[in-house]
Scaffold this motif. Structure first.
Motif, mmCIF file in Angstrom:
data_model
loop_
_atom_site.group_PDB
_atom_site.id
_atom_site.type_symbol
_atom_site.label_atom_id
_atom_site.label_comp_id
_atom_site.label_asym_id
_atom_site.label_seq_id
_atom_site.Cartn_x
_atom_site.Cartn_y
_atom_site.Cartn_z
ATOM 1 N N ASP A 87 34.988 -9.113 -45.743
ATOM 2 C CA ASP A 87 35.672 -8.304 -44.715
ATOM 3 C C ASP A 87 36.374 -9.174 -43.676
ATOM 4 N N GLU A 88 35.777 -10.286 -43.318
ATOM 5 C CA GLU A 88 36.370 -11.130 -42.280
ATOM 6 C C GLU A 88 37.729 -11.658 -42.723
ATOM 7 N N ASP B 12 40.237 -8.808 -42.825
ATOM 8 C CA ASP B 12 40.729 -8.531 -41.467
ATOM 9 C C ASP B 12 41.849 -9.500 -41.106
ATOM 10 N N ARG C 167 37.026 -2.221 -39.245
ATOM 11 C CA ARG C 167 36.338 -2.646 -38.014
ATOM 12 C C ARG C 167 35.403 -1.592 -37.438
ATOM 13 N N ARG C 168 35.378 -0.392 -38.004
ATOM 14 C CA ARG C 168 34.722 0.708 -37.304
ATOM 15 C C ARG C 168 33.232 0.465 -37.041
ATOM 16 N N HIS C 169 32.582 -0.326 -37.869
ATOM 17 C CA HIS C 169 31.141 -0.531 -37.699
ATOM 18 C C HIS C 169 30.804 -1.707 -36.787
ATOM 19 N N HIS C 170 31.544 -2.804 -36.912
ATOM 20 C CA HIS C 170 31.188 -3.977 -36.091
ATOM 21 C C HIS C 170 32.002 -4.094 -34.800
ATOM 22 N N ASP C 171 33.117 -3.374 -34.699
ATOM 23 C CA ASP C 171 33.954 -3.432 -33.490
ATOM 24 C C ASP C 171 34.535 -2.042 -33.229
ATOM 25 N N PRO C 172 33.702 -1.109 -32.724
ATOM 26 C CA PRO C 172 34.172 0.275 -32.573
ATOM 27 C C PRO C 172 35.357 0.420 -31.621
#
Length: 811
Positions: free
Chosen positions: A25-26, A29, A56-61
């Motif tokens: 994911d990183e 992104d 990003r919804r889980h780690h950076d809402p």
């Protein structure tokens, strides 16, 4: 996607592949972010933002919300629904403060316009309504939902909330404040909904329940309606205070108004609030009026449609608000309302600046209506109020206007006095205004014959003040004498003896008539308790300047002096001239001494207590500064002590020419310079002059300051000269033990130490001083006889002078 691959599409496809399974994911992104910066329109920008948001919804809402909103913002109306749904879901748990950083007012306005379109998807409508409510604009959010209920309202509960919010706002719009409060009490949702907090606070404010209103507001207002009620409460509290507390409260209120302006993007209502704070708080009349006019130009037809404005009208009954409403009427051009409100305005708690502003508005309107006398009276009232507010510029302008409308001798005196005050710099180190004095003298000359005795005395006194100030500004030593007859005879009339005698004392000191200055200073303070700091300073300075020591009463009056460095320096000077070196010690390391004489006292103290070598740099700095500022008398003192004979002679001559050093003191210094050059026979002249010197201050200064410092300077290198200086110091000490306090007020004139540039002026000053001496003795017959000898006709305001002379003689 069709067409040949591009860097943009390649990065997108790579990111999609990396997202499978979530292990990379990183890097996905990073590739999507880079794709946004690549050229091309495929994939579209909204799709890249949508994918970034999902990633990003889980780690950076918060970051996800930003991407979903960017996707919504950039998507077309046909593509916007999935982005809006994702954004709406992601909003749960996001704070308003975070939302402000990721969505600008302009972007929100653009989304709102799209949501109002007939073809707007339901998800977009619900998203924008939620955004508006989160941002504190529940009214627009609810309005948006009501405008498109078919698409946007998913339940009857939401419909009921919309209806309730609309109903309570309808009650506010109709000024049904009590009914609105009852609705709050009976509806749990209305009583607790954050989006209606400002509405509830305004309702309680309008009902006079200030504590309840304040309790509805958050600690930090982030929405304009909340900021408004917070500011209304602050204004109401500030109006109940007085003095420094009130000014501080209005300054705090101004901070709230500025914050409200930032929230509202400098809208008209925000400008109106800032204007109200500036005017009610008397913080800035010009800026307050400018902002008020600007706001009312935009709000003119809508002013009564503003709920908080109507609530304030209902609640406020204080004088400060009444003044503000006068300013509002003036800004609206409603002359009739201005005069009506001004007629009933109170002035118990208003600031002088506000009183002047009201009178100013009255004068302008009355002048337009042709009521010249009424306008002149109003401008005079304005001038007096502005003068009390220390706004000399406005006061002068209004007196000029009044005099242009109607000649008036009292107004001429008022204007001349203000112009005299204006000639002094407003700040330390500022520029003096010589033109103000010229205008003052011109105005005073317009009165050929005073209408009353009181006006004659005032004209005479002000003429003396203005001439003396003119001489000071133009460095005209001879001109200093020209103001003395007016000042002295005004002081001898007995009218306002304290201040007029004090001004006479300072003028006498400026021409080295030190004994007479002390006499008039004593007359200024009388024999009772002294409560005025300036009168106390006058008496202290003139006595010390003559006697060279502080008596018990002078020490008592020193308690009135607020400037610690000045007070401490004078006490140190007294210790120096008494030979009390132990008492000098606290002054030796002071670094807050600004005036040359203060620094000179410290330098003398260092020379006496720590040795001449340590004092040399101090005297050198004083000499340099005094040469730059043309302070010839102090520069000459320091040059003598530094053995700079040529500079000492030059500065002595300049001090005499400027009228700062009398001829006797100058002759004594010149004789001493001969001794320092090696002409030891000149010591006899120095000794003779010290024995004949009648001013105690000068004897003490030579005995305890100048000669001891010179002895220390020459003790090792020129012992013969040092022995001569020791003998001279003994002479000065013996002479100083026989201090003559009973000298007549004409002592310096009689000894030929000073004299006016014209014989006639010299005679009249001497006669008036002798009359002053007889008055102090209580010999009124001798006073009348002395004044009867005066045949002097001054060049300025002769009629006022002659009349004052008669009044003084008649005592």
């Amino acid at each position: 996607m069709t067409g040949p691959p591009t860097v943009r599409t390649s990065r997108y496809e790579l990111a999609k592949a990396l997202m499978v399974g979530g292990a990379n994911d990183e890097e996905a992104d990073r590739q999507l972010t880079l794709a946004l910066g690549e050229a091309g329109d495929q994939p579209p920008e909204w799709l890249l933002h949508l994918e970034l948001g999902r990633l990003r919804r889980h780690h950076d809402p918060v970051g996800a919300v930003r991407n979903f909103l960017d996707a919504t913002r950039t998507a077309s109306q046909t593509d916007v629904e999935p982005a809006a749904e994702e954004a709406l879901a992601a909003l749960v748990g996001v704070e308003d403060g975070s939302l402000r950083h990721i969505l600008s007012d302009d972007d929100l306005a653009a989304l709102r316009a799209r949501a109002r379109a007939d073809d707007a998807p339901a998800a977009l409508v619900r998203l924008v309504a939620s955004l508006l409510m989160l941002r504190g604009d529940a009214a627009q959010g609810l309005d948006l939902l009501v405008a498109n209920p078919t698409n946007a309202l998913p339940s009857t509960d939401l419909q009921r909330m919309v209806d309730a919010a609309a109903y309570i706002r309808g009650l506010i719009a109709d000024d049904q404040w009590q009914e609105a409060a009852e609705l709050i009490a009976g509806d749990q949702w209305i009583a607790t909904e954050p989006g209606l907090a400002a509405d509830r606070a305004l309702i309680y404010y309008a009902l006079g329940r200030e504590d309840r209103a304040a309790g509805e507001l958050p600690d930090q207002a982030t929405r304009f309606p909340e900021a408004v009620v917070r500011l209304l409460l602050a204004l109401q509290r500030a109006a109940l205070l007085a003095g420094a507390e009130r000014r501080e409260a209005f300054t705090d209120a101004l901070d709230l108004a500025v914050a409200a302006t930032q929230i509202a993007s400098a809208g008209a209502e925000a400008s109106l609030l800032r204007a109200q704070v500036l005017l009610e708080g008397a913080l800035d009349l010009d800026e307050g009026r400018r902002l008020l006019r600007s706001a009312l130009r935009r709000l003119r037809d809508d002013l009564d449609g503003i709920a908080w404005w109507r609530a304030q009208q209902k609640v406020r009954r204080d004088e400060l608000y009444a003044y503000f409403r006068i300013e509002v009427a003036a800004a609206l051009g409603d002359d009739k309302d201005v005069l009506a409100r001004a007629a009933t305005a109170g002035s118990t708690v208003t600031d002088y600046l506000q009183d002047g502003a009201i009178a100013e508005l009255e004068g302008e309107i009355l002048e337009k209506r042709g009521d010249i006398d009424g306008a002149a009276d109003a401008h005079c009232r304005a001038a007096r109020a502005f003068q009390s507010a220390n706004d000399r510029t406005r006061a002068v302008d209004h007196l000029r206007t009044s005099l242009s409308q109607r000649p008036d001798q009292a107004a001429v005196c008022d204007l001349a006095e203000l112009l005299w005050e204006s000639s002094f710099p407003a700040d330390v180190g500022g520029d003096a205004d010589a033109a103000a004095i010229e205008e003052a003298l011109t105005q005073l000359a317009t009165v050929s014959e005073p209408a009353t005795d009181e006006l004659a005395v005032r004209l005479c006194f002000l003429t003396g003040l203005a001439v003396t100030r003119q001489a000071e500004l133009t460095r005209n030593a001879g001109r200093r004498w020209s103001g003395l007859p007016h000042l002295l005879v005004a002081a001898l009339t007995g009218a306002e003896p304290a201040y007029r005698a004090a001004h006479a004392a300072w003028a006498l000191q400026s021409v080295s008539l030190h004994r007479a200055a002390w006499l008039f200073a004593e007359r200024a303070v009388g024999g009772g308790p002294v409560t005025d700091a300036w009168l106390a300073e006058t008496a202290i300075v003139m006595r010390f300047d003559w006697a060279g020591q502080l008596d018990a009463r002078s020490r008592d009056m020193l308690e009135l002096i607020q400037v610690g460095a000045w007070r401490d320096s004078l006490l140190a000077y007294d210790s120096l001239l008494r030979g009390d070196l132990e008492a000098l010690q606290p002054m030796l390391d002071r670094d807050d001494l600004t005036e040359p004489w203060m620094r000179q006292v410290r330098a003398y103290g260092v020379a006496r207590c720590r040795g001449y070598a340590e004092a040399v740099p101090l005297f050198g700095e004083i000499l340099k500064d005094c040469l730059a500022t043309h302070n010839a008398i102090t520069a000459g003192d320091c040059a003598v002590l530094l053995d700079n004979i040529d500079t000492a002679r030059e500065q002595t001559a300049l001090a005499v020419a400027a009228g700062d050093l009398d001829r006797c003191a100058a002759a004594l210094r010149r004789a001493l310079l001969k001794v320092l050059e090696g002409d030891l026979d000149a010591a006899a002249e120095v000794s003779s002059r010290l024995e004949r010197e009648f001013r105690p201050y000068l004897k003490r200064s030579y005995a305890h300051a100048d000669l001891p410092t010179l002895i220390a300077e020459h003790a090792a290198a020129t012992p013969e000269l040092s022995d001569v200086l020791r003998r001279l110091r003994t002479t000065a000490e013996v002479a100083g033990d026989d201090l003559e306090f009973d000298r007549p007020p004409t002592a310096e004139l009689d000894a030929g130490c000073v004299g006016a540039p014209e014989p006639e002026l010299d005679r009249v000053v001497g006669t008036l001083l002798r009359a002053g001496g007889k008055l102090s003795e209580g010999n009124l017959y001798a006073v009348a006889a002395a004044l009867g000898e005066v045949r002097f006709q001054p060049e300025l305001n002769a009629a006022a002078f002659v009349r004052c002379l008669s009044l003084a003689a008649a005592r």
